[in-house]
Every structure is written in C-alpha cells, then in structure tokens.
Design an enzyme around this catalytic site. Structure first.
Site, PDB file in Angstrom:
ATOM      1  N   SER A  64       0.811  -1.222   0.000  1.00  0.00           N
ATOM      2  CA  SER A  64       0.000   0.000   0.000  1.00  0.00           C
ATOM      3  C   SER A  64       0.841   1.268   0.000  1.00  0.00           C
ATOM      4  CB  SER A  64      -0.936   0.004   1.209  1.00  0.00           C
ATOM      5  OG  SER A  64      -1.755  -1.142   1.178  1.00  0.00           O
ATOM      6  N   ARG A 155       2.089 -12.233   8.142  1.00  0.00           N
ATOM      7  CA  ARG A 155       1.036 -11.455   7.476  1.00  0.00           C
ATOM      8  C   ARG A 155       1.482 -11.136   6.052  1.00  0.00           C
ATOM      9  NH1 ARG A 155      -3.036  -7.754   9.809  1.00  0.00           N
ATOM     10  NH2 ARG A 155      -3.445  -6.092   8.314  1.00  0.00           N
TER      11      ARG A 155
END
Length: 514
Positions: A64, A155
């Site tokens: 992101s 993650r």
C-alpha cells in the site's frame, strides 16, 4: 455563485487484484454485478503494481505504501527496500555515519546495541537481510553486547514461517561468538497503527524490562511453544529469550537502539513510546534514555536520528493541483488514511493549499474478518456527498476492505468484503455520472484474489504480485492503452482533466481521448 465542479474521482480498492482463476479467489467468488458490468462495458485495462514497475526488486509483491507513492508521484519511485539492497550490496550501508556512530557510541561506553525490527523476508515493512547486515555491522565494529528483538510477521509471509528466519540469526550469533536473540513478539503487538496502546505496551515492556508472558532458552524454542499455544507468527505473545546463566537484555540508559523497519506507518507508535518525553499512550513502567536510530524517517515530528532521510519528490499530483489552484479531497478509513494523504503526497505530512481531508474511523474489532464491510457505508455516504457538493476538482478515495480482510486469510469474510465494495461502487458511479464527473477505479496491489497458497495449502494472507484493474467511467470517449503501471495514473488523471503534465512525471496517460 461559483460554478459547480465536475470532479475527477480516483477510487483505490486496496488489495483488489486481477486473477482469472476462480479457485481461492474472493473477488471472482463474490457477487459483483456492478464491477462486472463496468469491466464489460467501460474502457479498461490491467496495470502493474509490483516489482520493478513500482521501484521494488524484480517480482517483489506490491504494497500500500509503495502503491500510493507511485500513484501520486506519476513516476516510478525507487523504494527504501531497493535502495537498502543496493547499499548493502555495494557495502556503503556499512559506512553509514548514523549507524556506525550509534554502534561506536555504545561500544565505547561499554553499552549494548539493541536491534529491533520485523524479522521477515516479506519486504513490506522490513527485510531480514537488512537486519542481518546490521548485526554484521555491529559485530564488525567491535560491539560485544548485541541484542536482537525480533518482531514476527505471518502477514506479509505465510502464517507460520518465522522458524527459518530465527534459526538463521541464532546460527549467525553462534558463528560470530557474540550477540543473541533477546526477545520475540508478534507484529500484532509491536507494530500496531491504530492506537491500541495495550498491545504496544506489551512489546515495550518486553524490550525495556526483559519481561514477557513467556520465557524460553532459544528463539526457536520460544516460537515452537507459541505454536503449541496455537499462536501464529503475527500473534506470538511477548517471549523473553534467555538461557540459564545468560545476562538479562533489558534496555539501560546509554544503550543504542536501532529500529530496522523502513516503512513508517507501523513503526511510529512504538518509536514514540521510546522517544517522546511527553508520551501518554500508556504509563511507561521504565523510561530509558537511549540513543535511538530510525532507519528511515517515520514522522517529521519524531525527534531522533535517521539513518536514511527521505528524498523529496517535486510536483506530485497533490502539489501540482495546488500550483494550479485546484481543490482536492482525500478520504479514507483510519487504516488507509495515511496512504491517501502522506504517501500519496510523496511523504509530505502537511496538506497542500486547497486540499481537504476526511477521516472515517475504522471499526474497533480485533481482526477485520469480524466486520468485513468495515466502515464502507459511512465512507461511501461522505464520498457521494463530496462528489455532489461541486466543491472539488479532484477526489482521492481508498476503500481498505480487500486488503485488510484479505490479510485475515478468511475466504468467506473476504467475499463479504468484496460484495460490500460492489454496492459502494454502484453508489459512487451513479453520483459521478449525475454531476458529469469522471471516475477511475483501480487498486494499489493485489491480495483478495489469492486467499490460499497453492504451494503450502495454508491461508494466503500476504499481498500478490498480480496486475490490478483500471476502469474509466465518464462522458469522454477514450481508448485504453496497454502495458501501464501505477505511476501512469496521475498523468492519466491530469490528461483527462485537460491539464498539463509536469515534466517530473514520466508516467504516460492510459486513456487517450479519441
């Protein structure tokens, strides 16, 4: 009465990648009549959002921060990961004056060098190769007390993959005869970004006091005990690593602490706990006067040394709008607010002239599979009102659902997230068309289109390196160009707005007006 503006709207569907196989694909398994119709009937193309095309190493998955920097800059921006890889390869890293001074200061005073960071090959917030280089730098400069405080990932990497990394470091310390892993804890605690200070406090106490819920003789043993408690890497509880007869690794005044994460958003909270004199996130049981080094600048208001200060970007989309007296709105939920503001503006914290911002609070749930729609309804309501207000020349919006729910690895929840987004896009599209505006729908990287790792069968919680969609909605008759990338979006928007593209932007428009 001022004329109502017809806005150029950019909607970024975070983590909404393109993959043709339906298996384990939350996007293709969701009911998405709105996006299906747009893809079928509107000008569209696929664009690259990973690897060299966004300034990352070849085939490295996008993320992101990187995505939004490229989106806003209109040029490929070489990321800290790539920059550090080159520095280490060329050995300039080992002569970085901030890092060498910090190590020398501790060594000369007989103090410890503490190194903390996300021990991961994920390359999103950090890279274990950089941490290894830092361990080598400390040892080469003669530091005797070298303590590694390892935050575990799971993650941006498979949920249980930390063992190989920890073993690599334990072997390294054994080979060089000095230093050790002093603590392990999941990133859930050490790298919060949503003011959940109770989590951060556990990581802070672990490192400053050498106190945790658990203790183990070795890092690998500590990890195996966590797995036996059914804690995946991300959620490993604070574990002190200290064998019989080993010295305590609690932090003391005068020690050096080097934070090896290069991405800012999840590094800020724990850094402030160490650095800020007036810190009030929780009552610190022990305040330590450390020589604290940030690998990169996590925030302009954190007053401590930076090993790699930011390079400034001239004429990003936001700055160019301001120079041309245009109004702009940035809007998202808490989880991605920094991305549509700070990162999209090329690392500039202050809003530009004419730039307004709206922050919608993300729901306070432990993990977002519990509320996959997140705050999308409220976000859409505010976005539609902004489109209809006639106040803005351009609006940048991020919907976090595809990414935040994709990260949980829960397929059913990711499908619900995608279906919630489809309803939002319906409302946004209608609002844009009702005012004669223009809309680009895209993503910053993939995630939700790959929910299971085909190689391991484990849940796939990380981003992907797949392309992302780009769709145009508007009154202009345009033709799509193939072979685009994220840094082509800002020039595309300027071109559709009939504006000049600044020379610093090397991206090309992806929709040509016919």
């Amino acid at each position: 009465m001022s004329v109502s503006k017809k806005p150029m709207v950019l909607v970024i569907l975070d983590g909404y990648g393109y993959r043709e196989e339906q298996q384990d694909n939350a996007i293709l398994n969701a009911k998405t009549p709105v996006m299906d119709a747009l893809w079928a009937k509107r000008p569209h193309t696929l664009i690259d959002a990973s690897g060299l095309e966004v300034g990352l190493p070849d085939r490295q998955m996008g993320n992101s921060e990187v995505g939004h920097v490229n989106l806003g800059a209109g040029r490929i921006v070489y990321q800290d990961l790539t920059r550090l890889d080159v520095e280490i390869k060329e050995r300039t890293f080992f002569a970085n004056p901030v890092l060498t001074n910090a190590v020398d200061q501790a060594k000369n005073a007989g103090k410890a060098v503490h190194i903390m960071g996300l021990l991961s090959a994920g390359g999103v917030h950090s890279h274990e190769d950089h941490i290894m280089a830092m361990v080598e730098l400390a040892a080469e400069r003669g530091a005797e007390k070298i303590y590694l405080h390892a935050f575990l990932d799971g993650r941006d990497t498979p949920p249980r993959s930390a063992e190989a990394s920890l073993k690599k470091f334990e072997d390294k310390f054994a080979a060089q005869g000095k230093g050790r892993v002093a603590s392990i804890v999941g990133r859930y605690y050490a790298m919060d970004r949503d003011n959940r200070w109770d989590r951060v406090e556990k990581a802070y106490d672990l490192m400053t006091l050498a106190q945790g819920e658990f203790q183990a003789d070795t890092a690998v043993a500590g990890l195996q005990a966590a797995y036996a408690r059914d804690e995946n890497d991300e959620f490993v509880k604070a574990t002190v690593i200290r064998a019989e007869g080993q010295a305590d690794a609690a932090m003391e005044d005068g020690d050096t602490l080097i934070f090896m994460n290069f991405r800012a958003d999840r590094a800020r909270e724990i850094t402030r706990a160490f650095v800020n004199a007036d810190f009030d996130g929780f009552a610190r049981k022990k305040v330590v006067n450390l020589n604290f080094v940030m690998l990169t600048e996590y925030a302009a208001d954190i007053k401590t040394t930076v090993a790699y200060p930011p390079a400034s970007l001239a004429n990003t989309f936001g700055e160019w709008m301001a120079k041309n007296d245009k109004t702009q709105l940035r809007i998202s939920e808490t989880e991605k607010y920094a991305h549509v503001t700070f990162f999209f503006n090329g690392g500039v914290e202050e809003p530009f002239a004419g730039e307004e911002r709206i922050l919608i609070n993300s729901p306070k749930v432990a993990t977002y599979d519990l509320q996959p729609e997140m705050s999308s309804a409220e976000l859409t309501e505010k976005l539609v009102a902004a489109i209809e207000s006639g106040k803005y020349d351009t609006i940048i919006c991020n919907y976090p659902n595809g990414d935040m729910v994709g990260h949980t690895g829960v397929m059913e929840a990711a499908i619900k997230a995608v279906e919630a987004l489809d309803n939002c896009i319906d409302q946004v599209t209608k609002a844009v068309e009702s005012v004669g505006g223009q809309l680009l729908i895209t993503a910053d990287h993939g995630n939700a289109e790959q929910m299971r790792d085909p190689a391991t069968g484990q849940a796939h919680t990380a981003h992907t390196n797949l392309p992302v969609p780009l769709i145009y909605v508007g009154e202009k008759n345009v033709k799509a160009v193939e072979g685009g990338k994220l840094s082509d979006i800002a020039p595309t928007m300027l071109s559709l707005m009939g504006m000049e593209i600044p020379q610093e932007m090397t991206g090309k428009p992806l929709f040509i007006v016919e």
